[in-house]
Write a protein that holds these residues in place. Structure first.
Motif, PDB file in Angstrom:
ATOM      1  N   VAL A 112      13.327  29.703   0.486  1.00  0.00           N
ATOM      2  CA  VAL A 112      12.599  29.685  -0.788  1.00  0.00           C
ATOM      3  C   VAL A 112      11.769  28.412  -0.907  1.00  0.00           C
ATOM      4  N   THR A 113      12.374  27.282  -0.550  1.00  0.00           N
ATOM      5  CA  THR A 113      11.675  25.996  -0.627  1.00  0.00           C
ATOM      6  C   THR A 113      10.485  25.969   0.317  1.00  0.00           C
ATOM      7  N   ILE A 114      10.682  26.415   1.545  1.00  0.00           N
ATOM      8  CA  ILE A 114       9.596  26.352   2.526  1.00  0.00           C
ATOM      9  C   ILE A 114       8.469  27.304   2.131  1.00  0.00           C
ATOM     10  N   ASP A 115       8.808  28.413   1.478  1.00  0.00           N
ATOM     11  CA  ASP A 115       7.748  29.318   1.024  1.00  0.00           C
ATOM     12  C   ASP A 115       6.993  28.720  -0.151  1.00  0.00           C
ATOM     13  N   ASN A 116       7.659  27.924  -0.972  1.00  0.00           N
ATOM     14  CA  ASN A 116       6.962  27.221  -2.054  1.00  0.00           C
ATOM     15  C   ASN A 116       5.943  26.244  -1.487  1.00  0.00           C
ATOM     16  N   VAL A 117       6.324  25.544  -0.408  1.00  0.00           N
ATOM     17  CA  VAL A 117       5.388  24.624   0.255  1.00  0.00           C
ATOM     18  C   VAL A 117       4.210  25.413   0.805  1.00  0.00           C
ATOM     19  N   ARG A 118       4.501  26.525   1.475  1.00  0.00           N
ATOM     20  CA  ARG A 118       3.432  27.369   2.029  1.00  0.00           C
ATOM     21  C   ARG A 118       2.487  27.846   0.928  1.00  0.00           C
ATOM     22  N   ARG A 119       3.047  28.243  -0.198  1.00  0.00           N
ATOM     23  CA  ARG A 119       2.246  28.754  -1.300  1.00  0.00           C
ATOM     24  C   ARG A 119       1.321  27.692  -1.874  1.00  0.00           C
ATOM     25  N   ILE A 120       1.822  26.457  -1.992  1.00  0.00           N
ATOM     26  CA  ILE A 120       0.996  25.370  -2.521  1.00  0.00           C
ATOM     27  C   ILE A 120      -0.130  25.018  -1.547  1.00  0.00           C
ATOM     28  N   LEU A 121       0.199  24.980  -0.257  1.00  0.00           N
ATOM     29  CA  LEU A 121      -0.829  24.709   0.744  1.00  0.00           C
ATOM     30  C   LEU A 121      -1.869  25.827   0.769  1.00  0.00           C
ATOM     31  N   SER A 122      -1.419  27.047   0.564  1.00  0.00           N
ATOM     32  CA  SER A 122      -2.338  28.181   0.513  1.00  0.00           C
ATOM     33  C   SER A 122      -3.301  28.037  -0.659  1.00  0.00           C
ATOM     34  N   SER A 123      -2.783  27.598  -1.795  1.00  0.00           N
ATOM     35  CA  SER A 123      -3.622  27.393  -2.971  1.00  0.00           C
ATOM     36  C   SER A 123      -4.672  26.318  -2.713  1.00  0.00           C
ATOM     37  N   PHE A 124      -4.265  25.236  -2.056  1.00  0.00           N
ATOM     38  CA  PHE A 124      -5.174  24.128  -1.761  1.00  0.00           C
ATOM     39  C   PHE A 124      -6.280  24.559  -0.801  1.00  0.00           C
ATOM     40  N   PHE A 125      -5.901  25.189   0.296  1.00  0.00           N
ATOM     41  CA  PHE A 125      -6.898  25.574   1.295  1.00  0.00           C
ATOM     42  C   PHE A 125      -7.767  26.734   0.804  1.00  0.00           C
ATOM     43  N   SER A 126      -7.234  27.599  -0.036  1.00  0.00           N
ATOM     44  CA  SER A 126      -8.050  28.664  -0.624  1.00  0.00           C
ATOM     45  C   SER A 126      -9.103  28.067  -1.551  1.00  0.00           C
ATOM     46  N   TRP A 127      -8.720  27.001  -2.254  1.00  0.00           N
ATOM     47  CA  TRP A 127      -9.686  26.300  -3.107  1.00  0.00           C
ATOM     48  C   TRP A 127     -10.790  25.678  -2.255  1.00  0.00           C
ATOM     49  N   LEU A 128     -10.410  25.060  -1.141  1.00  0.00           N
ATOM     50  CA  LEU A 128     -11.416  24.491  -0.238  1.00  0.00           C
ATOM     51  C   LEU A 128     -12.377  25.578   0.262  1.00  0.00           C
ATOM     52  N   GLU A 129     -11.831  26.758   0.537  1.00  0.00           N
ATOM     53  CA  GLU A 129     -12.666  27.877   0.989  1.00  0.00           C
ATOM     54  C   GLU A 129     -13.596  28.341  -0.126  1.00  0.00           C
ATOM     55  N   ASP A 130     -13.070  28.466  -1.338  1.00  0.00           N
ATOM     56  CA  ASP A 130     -13.885  28.903  -2.472  1.00  0.00           C
ATOM     57  C   ASP A 130     -15.016  27.917  -2.769  1.00  0.00           C
ATOM     58  N   GLU A 131     -14.746  26.649  -2.502  1.00  0.00           N
ATOM     59  CA  GLU A 131     -15.751  25.611  -2.748  1.00  0.00           C
ATOM     60  C   GLU A 131     -16.707  25.442  -1.572  1.00  0.00           C
ATOM     61  N   ASP A 132     -16.578  26.324  -0.566  1.00  0.00           N
ATOM     62  CA  ASP A 132     -17.414  26.266   0.648  1.00  0.00           C
ATOM     63  C   ASP A 132     -17.277  24.943   1.407  1.00  0.00           C
ATOM     64  N   LEU A 133     -16.051  24.374   1.341  1.00  0.00           N
ATOM     65  CA  LEU A 133     -15.785  23.147   2.088  1.00  0.00           C
ATOM     66  C   LEU A 133     -15.167  23.456   3.445  1.00  0.00           C
ATOM     67  N   ILE A 134     -14.590  24.644   3.571  1.00  0.00           N
ATOM     68  CA  ILE A 134     -14.131  25.153   4.863  1.00  0.00           C
ATOM     69  C   ILE A 134     -14.564  26.612   4.963  1.00  0.00           C
ATOM     70  N   LEU A 135     -14.628  27.100   6.181  1.00  0.00           N
ATOM     71  CA  LEU A 135     -15.078  28.472   6.374  1.00  0.00           C
ATOM     72  C   LEU A 135     -13.998  29.471   5.978  1.00  0.00           C
ATOM     73  N   LYS A 136     -12.750  29.202   6.391  1.00  0.00           N
ATOM     74  CA  LYS A 136     -11.648  30.114   6.116  1.00  0.00           C
ATOM     75  C   LYS A 136     -10.349  29.338   6.021  1.00  0.00           C
ATOM     76  N   SER A 137      -9.512  29.692   5.058  1.00  0.00           N
ATOM     77  CA  SER A 137      -8.241  28.998   4.890  1.00  0.00           C
ATOM     78  C   SER A 137      -7.339  29.202   6.098  1.00  0.00           C
ATOM     79  N   PRO A 138      -6.814  28.117   6.671  1.00  0.00           N
ATOM     80  CA  PRO A 138      -5.903  28.251   7.821  1.00  0.00           C
ATOM     81  C   PRO A 138      -4.541  28.827   7.442  1.00  0.00           C
ATOM     82  N   VAL A 139      -4.281  28.967   6.141  1.00  0.00           N
ATOM     83  CA  VAL A 139      -2.992  29.502   5.706  1.00  0.00           C
ATOM     84  C   VAL A 139      -3.027  31.032   5.626  1.00  0.00           C
ATOM     85  N   ARG A 140      -4.210  31.606   5.742  1.00  0.00           N
ATOM     86  CA  ARG A 140      -4.343  33.062   5.620  1.00  0.00           C
ATOM     87  C   ARG A 140      -3.408  33.813   6.572  1.00  0.00           C
ATOM     88  N   ARG A 141      -3.274  33.292   7.770  1.00  0.00           N
ATOM     89  CA  ARG A 141      -2.475  33.988   8.780  1.00  0.00           C
ATOM     90  C   ARG A 141      -1.011  33.552   8.786  1.00  0.00           C
TER      91      ARG A 141
END
Length: 327
Positions: A112-141
C-alpha cells in the motif's frame, strides 16, 4: 542518454507535427543513434529541479490540496530526486522501477505504501507531461501495485458502549459521540467552532477535503452530551473541542489521536483511532440498507469507489442473505 536525446527532439517537434509523424520520427531517431554514444554536457540541474517541484506544488495547491497533503507530495518527490540524481525531465521508466523496488526493500514498507509513492510520482510526471515539459510520463508503464484486500476492523457495539460508559470526562464523551454519529474526518472535527453546531436541527457544516463544504448529522444522544460539555466550559475559545486544563487551546489532530490512544489503553480497546469511527459508521450504514450514493454524500467522498472501500458488510448478514435467497 540516447533516450533523453530522442525525448528532447520529440518534445521540440511535438507542436509542429501530428502523432503519426511523431511516432515515425521517434523510430527514425532510434535507428539513427544506434551506433553512436551520447554524452550529456551541462551543469547541475538542482535549482531547475527545485523550480519544477515548486511549480507542481503550486498547481496542486490551486486544485485545493491541503498543506499536509502538499508536504507529503514534496517529501516523496524530493526523496526520489535525491536518489535519482538527474534532471527529472530525463528520468526513465526503468530508473523509477529500480527506485521503487529499492525503496520497498530498504525501508521494508508494504504494498500500500509503495503504491502511494508510485501514485504521487505518477501525478508529478503527468503534470510535467501536461505542461509539455516532457513528452510522456515515465510512470505510465508502471502499473498499480496489487495489494491484498483486508477486511478492516470496526468497533463493536460493546466497544462503543464501553467508551461512552467509561469516558473519564464530558469532553471525551462528546467527542466520541460526535465521531461515532457523524463519521467526520478528524481534521474536520478540529476545524469546528461552537457556532458551527446547529442544535435545533442536529447538524453542522464541515469543511472537507479540497475545501468542499458538506452537512453532517448527529443523533439526540450526541446533542445532549455536546450541550453538557459546552455548559461546563468556562473559556472563550470559539473552538468546539479544546484542551483540558489552563490553556484551553484548540485540540489538533495529534491531540485527538493521542487522547484516544490513551483512552484505548485504559479501556482495553485495541487500535482506538478516530478514523475507525468513520469506517464503523460506513459499515453500519451499508449494513442497515442506506443507499451507497447517500453514504458517499454523507462521508464527503468524490468517488463512490472510495465509499465502497470503507464499508464492509457484516459476514453474519451475508449468511442470512444466503439462506433467504439461495437456500
Amino acid at each position: 542518454m540516447k533516450e533523453s536525446l530522442i525525448s528532447d527532439v520529440l518534445l521540440e517537434m511535438k507542436p509542429l507535427i501530428d502523432g503519426i509523424q511523431l511516432k515515425q520520427l521517434e523510430t527514425a531517431l532510434q535507428k539513427a543513434v544506434t551506433n553512436y554514444e551520447v554524452i550529456e554536457v551541462g551543469a547541475s540541474q538542482i535549482e531547475q529541479r527545485a523550480d519544477l517541484l515548486e511549480s507542481f506544488i503550486s498547481a496542486k495547491r490551486v486544485e485545493g490540496c491541503s498543506e499536509r497533503t502538499l508536504d507529503y507530495y514534496r517529501r516523496t518527490i524530493e526523496k526520489m530526486q535525491r536518489s535519482i540524481e538527474r534532471d527529472v525531465r530525463r528520468i526513465t521508466t526503468e530508473e523509477l522501477r529500480v527506485y521503487l523496488a529499492r525503496y520497498q526493500s530498504e525501508r521494508a514498507v508494504g504494498r500500500v505504501t509503495i503504491d502511494n509513492v508510485r501514485r504521487i510520482l505518477s501525478s508529478f510526471f503527468s503534470w510535467l507531461e501536461d505542461e509539455d515539459l516532457i513528452l510522456k510520463s515515465p510512470v505510465r508503464r508502471i502499473h498499480k501495485v496489487r495489494t491484498t484486500k483486508r477486511v478492516k476492523e470496526t468497533y463493536t457495539d460493546e466497544e462503543l458502549e464501553k467508551m461512552r460508559d467509561e469516558s473519564p470526562n464530558i469532553r471525551d464523551l462528546a467527542l466520541i459521540d460526535l465521531l461515532a454519529s457523524t463519521g467526520m474526518r478528524v481534521g474536520e472535527v478540529t476545524l469546528l467552532n461552537r457556532s458551527d453546531i446547529d442544535f435545533d436541527n442536529r447538524e453542522c457544516v464541515v469543511l472537507g477535503k479540497g475545501g468542499k463544504e458538506r452537512t453532517v448529522y448527529f443523533d439526540a444522544r450526541t446533542k445532549i452530551h455536546l450541550e453538557q460539555y459546552l455548559e461546563h466550559r468556562d473559556d472563550h475559545n470559539p473552538a468546539l473541542f479544546v484542551a483540558l486544563g489552563g490553556s484551553h487551546a484548540r485540540l489538533g489532530i495529534g491531540g485527538i489521536e493521542a487522547r484516544l490512544r490513551k483512552l484505548g489503553k485504559e479501556l482495553g480497546i485495541a487500535k482506538l483511532h478516530p478514523h475507525k469511527f468513520r469506517r464503523t459508521l460506513a459499515t453500519m450504514a451499508i449494513d442497515k440498507g442506506m443507499p451507497v450514493e447517500q453514504l458517499q454524500c454523507l462521508l464527503g467522498h468524490q468517488r463512490i469507489d472510495t465509499t465502497l472501500q470503507y464499508a464492509m458488510v457484516k459476514q453474519s448478514n451475508v449468511k442470512l442473505a444466503h439462506k433467504r435467497y439461495l437456500s
